[in-house]
Design a protein around this motif. Structure first.
Motif, PDB file in Angstrom:
ATOM      1  N   MET A  31       0.827  -1.208   0.000  1.00 54.40           N
ATOM      2  CA  MET A  31       0.000   0.000   0.000  1.00 54.40           C
ATOM      3  C   MET A  31       0.863   1.261   0.000  1.00 54.40           C
ATOM      4  O   MET A  31       0.513   2.253  -0.636  1.00 54.40           O
ATOM      5  CB  MET A  31      -0.966  -0.006   1.187  1.00 54.40           C
ATOM      6  CG  MET A  31      -2.066  -1.060   1.057  1.00 54.40           C
ATOM      7  SD  MET A  31      -2.906  -1.076  -0.547  1.00 54.40           S
ATOM      8  CE  MET A  31      -3.546   0.575  -0.618  1.00 54.40           C
ATOM      9  N   ASN A  35       0.611   4.036  -2.942  1.00 57.12           N
ATOM     10  CA  ASN A  35       0.400   5.455  -2.650  1.00 57.12           C
ATOM     11  C   ASN A  35       1.521   6.334  -3.194  1.00 57.12           C
ATOM     12  O   ASN A  35       1.308   7.514  -3.469  1.00 57.12           O
ATOM     13  CB  ASN A  35       0.226   5.675  -1.150  1.00 57.12           C
ATOM     14  CG  ASN A  35      -1.092   5.135  -0.654  1.00 57.12           C
ATOM     15  OD1 ASN A  35      -2.096   5.196  -1.347  1.00 57.12           O
ATOM     16  ND2 ASN A  35      -1.094   4.578   0.537  1.00 57.12           N
ATOM     17  N   THR A  38       1.923   5.625  -9.258  1.00 54.79           N
ATOM     18  CA  THR A  38       0.746   5.289 -10.027  1.00 54.79           C
ATOM     19  C   THR A  38       1.157   4.144 -10.939  1.00 54.79           C
ATOM     20  O   THR A  38       1.956   4.329 -11.848  1.00 54.79           O
ATOM     21  CB  THR A  38       0.270   6.491 -10.875  1.00 54.79           C
ATOM     22  OG1 THR A  38       0.043   7.585  -9.992  1.00 54.79           O
ATOM     23  CG2 THR A  38      -0.985   6.160 -11.631  1.00 54.79           C
TER      24      THR A  38
END
Length: 138
Positions: A31, A35, A38
């Protein structure tokens, strides 16, 4: 500890440190990477065959972000050479002999190493520049 490395630039883009290597630990590292970056649909996500990476929860995260799972064959550490090299360098050159009175101290030291690794540690595979410098020039 779990890390996510961008193999193009050798940059550590996600990491998490905890007491045990469980699915939640690997998921937090993933995660962090999601974040920071992209990722295009179809991004190849390579890992070893650890239960945390093979879990339904982790596989669902990969699917949610359009990543394609790739896993090493059993006992084949060569597929994970950049990750194994990172851990070797962290342990041998940074953590050896260190004592941390508190868990937060260990986390801060690992954070410092990752900052060093990404911004100052040169990589021969990148033409003797650090990962962040390599990304700037790409």
């Amino acid at each position: 500890m779990a890390v996510v490395i961008d193999l193009y630039s050798r940059r550590i883009v996600g990491w998490h440190l905890d007491k045990q290597m469980e699915t939640a630990l690997a998921s937090r590292a993933l995660m962090m990477a999601v974040n920071l970056r992209t990722s295009p649909k179809g991004l190849l996500h390579h890992s070893d065959r650890g239960s945390q990476y093979a879990s339904h929860t982790y596989q669902a995260l990969l699917k949610q972000y359009g990543m394609v799972c790739s896993m090493s064959c059993n006992g084949n550490c060569w597929d994970n050479a950049p990750t194994e090299r990172f851990f070797s360098s962290l342990k041998r050159k940074w953590l050896t002999g260190n004592f941390y009175p508190k868990r937060e101290d260990a986390i801060a030291d690992v954070r410092a190493y990752i900052a060093y690794y990404n911004s100052r540690r040169i990589h021969t595979t990148l033409g003797d520049v650090a990962p962040i410098e390599f990304e700037k020039c790409a």
